[in-house]
Design a protein around this motif. Sequence first.
Motif, PDB file in Angstrom:
ATOM      1  N   ARG A 298       0.849  -1.189   0.000  1.00  0.00           N
ATOM      2  CA  ARG A 298       0.000   0.000   0.000  1.00  0.00           C
ATOM      3  C   ARG A 298       0.890   1.247   0.000  1.00  0.00           C
ATOM      4  NH1 ARG A 298      -4.326  -0.128   4.479  1.00  0.00           N
ATOM      5  NH2 ARG A 298      -2.497  -0.074   5.837  1.00  0.00           N
ATOM      6  N   PHE A 299       0.718   2.078  -0.999  1.00  0.00           N
ATOM      7  CA  PHE A 299       1.505   3.303  -1.156  1.00  0.00           C
ATOM      8  C   PHE A 299       0.678   4.492  -0.680  1.00  0.00           C
ATOM      9  CE2 PHE A 299       3.241   0.325  -4.149  1.00  0.00           C
ATOM     10  CZ  PHE A 299       4.615   0.564  -4.116  1.00  0.00           C
ATOM     11  N   LEU A 306      -3.399  10.686  -1.041  1.00  0.00           N
ATOM     12  CA  LEU A 306      -3.619   9.648  -2.049  1.00  0.00           C
ATOM     13  C   LEU A 306      -3.023   8.331  -1.578  1.00  0.00           C
ATOM     14  CD1 LEU A 306      -4.450   8.739  -4.945  1.00  0.00           C
ATOM     15  CD2 LEU A 306      -2.212   9.555  -5.719  1.00  0.00           C
ATOM     16  N   ARG A 307      -3.789   7.259  -1.736  1.00  0.00           N
ATOM     17  CA  ARG A 307      -3.299   5.912  -1.451  1.00  0.00           C
ATOM     18  C   ARG A 307      -3.656   5.012  -2.625  1.00  0.00           C
ATOM     19  NH1 ARG A 307      -5.443   7.704   3.365  1.00  0.00           N
ATOM     20  NH2 ARG A 307      -4.019   7.745   5.146  1.00  0.00           N
ATOM     21  N   PHE A 308      -2.707   4.147  -2.970  1.00  0.00           N
ATOM     22  CA  PHE A 308      -3.034   3.103  -3.931  1.00  0.00           C
ATOM     23  C   PHE A 308      -2.343   1.815  -3.505  1.00  0.00           C
ATOM     24  CE2 PHE A 308       1.017   4.375  -5.778  1.00  0.00           C
ATOM     25  CZ  PHE A 308       1.511   3.223  -6.404  1.00  0.00           C
ATOM     26  N   ALA A 309      -2.846   0.703  -4.005  1.00  0.00           N
ATOM     27  CA  ALA A 309      -2.283  -0.601  -3.644  1.00  0.00           C
ATOM     28  C   ALA A 309      -1.981  -1.389  -4.905  1.00  0.00           C
ATOM     29  CB  ALA A 309      -3.253  -1.376  -2.758  1.00  0.00           C
ATOM     30  N   LEU A 327      -7.132   3.517  -3.347  1.00  0.00           N
ATOM     31  CA  LEU A 327      -7.845   3.152  -2.117  1.00  0.00           C
ATOM     32  C   LEU A 327      -8.708   4.310  -1.641  1.00  0.00           C
ATOM     33  CD1 LEU A 327      -4.922   1.338  -0.279  1.00  0.00           C
ATOM     34  CD2 LEU A 327      -6.849   0.283  -1.483  1.00  0.00           C
ATOM     35  N   LYS A 328      -9.909   3.984  -1.222  1.00  0.00           N
ATOM     36  CA  LYS A 328     -10.860   5.008  -0.801  1.00  0.00           C
ATOM     37  C   LYS A 328     -10.863   5.218   0.712  1.00  0.00           C
ATOM     38  CE  LYS A 328     -13.889   4.173  -4.768  1.00  0.00           C
ATOM     39  NZ  LYS A 328     -12.894   3.332  -5.475  1.00  0.00           N
ATOM     40  N   ASP A 329     -10.171   4.353   1.454  1.00  0.00           N
ATOM     41  CA  ASP A 329     -10.092   4.534   2.904  1.00  0.00           C
ATOM     42  C   ASP A 329      -8.718   4.082   3.368  1.00  0.00           C
ATOM     43  OD1 ASP A 329     -10.038   1.669   3.638  1.00  0.00           O
ATOM     44  OD2 ASP A 329     -12.128   1.671   2.952  1.00  0.00           O
ATOM     45  N   LEU A 337      -7.273  -6.678   2.475  1.00  0.00           N
ATOM     46  CA  LEU A 337      -6.973  -5.988   1.218  1.00  0.00           C
ATOM     47  C   LEU A 337      -6.367  -6.955   0.211  1.00  0.00           C
ATOM     48  CD1 LEU A 337      -6.697  -3.395  -0.488  1.00  0.00           C
ATOM     49  CD2 LEU A 337      -4.490  -3.001   0.656  1.00  0.00           C
ATOM     50  N   PHE A 338      -5.435  -7.773   0.660  1.00  0.00           N
ATOM     51  CA  PHE A 338      -4.835  -8.760  -0.248  1.00  0.00           C
ATOM     52  C   PHE A 338      -5.897  -9.685  -0.817  1.00  0.00           C
ATOM     53  CE2 PHE A 338      -3.455 -13.120  -0.883  1.00  0.00           C
ATOM     54  CZ  PHE A 338      -2.518 -12.951  -1.891  1.00  0.00           C
ATOM     55  N   ARG A 339      -6.768 -10.225   0.035  1.00  0.00           N
ATOM     56  CA  ARG A 339      -7.764 -11.199  -0.417  1.00  0.00           C
ATOM     57  C   ARG A 339      -8.733 -10.573  -1.416  1.00  0.00           C
ATOM     58  NH1 ARG A 339      -7.675 -15.746  -1.944  1.00  0.00           N
ATOM     59  NH2 ARG A 339      -6.256 -16.074  -0.186  1.00  0.00           N
ATOM     60  N   THR A 340      -9.170  -9.335  -1.139  1.00  0.00           N
ATOM     61  CA  THR A 340     -10.089  -8.663  -2.056  1.00  0.00           C
ATOM     62  C   THR A 340      -9.448  -8.464  -3.427  1.00  0.00           C
ATOM     63  OG1 THR A 340     -11.175  -7.510  -0.231  1.00  0.00           O
ATOM     64  CG2 THR A 340     -11.442  -6.562  -2.430  1.00  0.00           C
ATOM     65  N   MET A 341      -8.191  -8.033  -3.430  1.00  0.00           N
ATOM     66  CA  MET A 341      -7.510  -7.786  -4.701  1.00  0.00           C
ATOM     67  C   MET A 341      -7.146  -9.102  -5.400  1.00  0.00           C
ATOM     68  SD  MET A 341      -5.119  -4.482  -3.757  1.00  0.00           S
ATOM     69  CE  MET A 341      -4.763  -4.096  -5.478  1.00  0.00           C
ATOM     70  N   TYR A 342      -6.793 -10.105  -4.616  1.00  0.00           N
ATOM     71  CA  TYR A 342      -6.449 -11.415  -5.179  1.00  0.00           C
ATOM     72  C   TYR A 342      -7.648 -12.021  -5.897  1.00  0.00           C
ATOM     73  CZ  TYR A 342      -4.754 -16.244  -5.450  1.00  0.00           C
ATOM     74  OH  TYR A 342      -4.382 -17.491  -5.897  1.00  0.00           O
TER      75      TYR A 342
END
Length: 378
Positions: A298-299, A306-309, A327-329, A337-342
């Motif tokens: 997560r950046f 601003l955040r992005f993953a 990322l919105k939060d 987060l990993f599981r959702t993106m995976y």
Amino acid sequence: MLDLSNLPNDFDGLSSREVALRICAPLQERNGVDLISIMSCPKMSFDEKRRAMVEALLCSKFEREYQAGNEFFMDETEQDTAEIITLDEMLKAEIDIEPNLSFSTANADVLRTYTGSTLKTYVYNLTKRFENMEKAATPGQLALEIVGGALLSVGVPMAVGTYKAMGPGIKFLAALKKGITGIGMKTAVAAIVVVLVVLLLYLFLENPKKILGFIINKTDHDFKVKNWNNDNKGDLFMQHGHMVDFMEDNKFGDLSAPKVQIQAMVDFGDSDPESFVFAGVFFADRNFGLRGAEGVMRFTSLDNSLRFAQMFAVPYFQDNGTNICVLKDSSDDMSKLFRTMYDNKAVRKDYTDQGFKLTSTVNDARGGVVACIASISK
């Protein structure tokens, strides 16, 4: 400026290990170092191999140039001493630190389009280009090799020196030469060798399920991955495997400031083709057992606006894939987060969200030697 799309391919039909062997041959000959024995040693860990290779190459290079009376390698200045201390700290780190690479905006745009075998070929060619850079004996020669590899700089300090040297009537190559001279050849070569070694190890080691990635930042934000080296307690989360190399460099214009993971672009405006776009480099490998290399990072921009993953997965029994999102939060649950993106991964993600263009690509759904290029742009 060289177009990345025109880089030659001299490695058709070769495995990644064979590519590494071919690139190692001239490197070993001119340095008198048996790199292949180091890379092949079953008793050495990855960390021990990369440290031994970096130390051997730098010692050989510096001694050879000193004995030849090369003025650019002669005196131990205060600057040289500071670089040696920094390099020693890098080599002792649990995870190897990779300097940012920088590209022209045009070449960054080409890079983000790469898919499949083109992406793999790019990594092969980049490794060869770094081998060419290592043999340079003067700032002028090194500047030519860097530009020949379609790069603008290796490491932020080199980019800063180049930027400061640019002015009316100054061609980029002349500015880069001044930038290299300003930081010193020892500093410049050290940064190059650190990147070269991780590229060689990535190609040579036959561990299945490993990934080398580049993340391009074409925005005006500097990005941090908070507590990235804190054993899955920060914003770098490894579901399986481990991170062996991770991006970190100076902040542009303030080399005494805390480090960043990816430097913001340096934009000269009016679509200037020589604007600087920076990329962070990472290398993740599997652990023992039937698991691959899978994780998410997560950046966060320095002003927290601003955040992005970016997620990568090279699993044992399923398809390779990647994902990237704004990322919105600021949820701290990295596992979730990993599981959702995976669950939504693909070989290539390419879309626009909240005004940002996001791409992330792995070269193939199959295979265990995987390359990834991701980018975020405004």
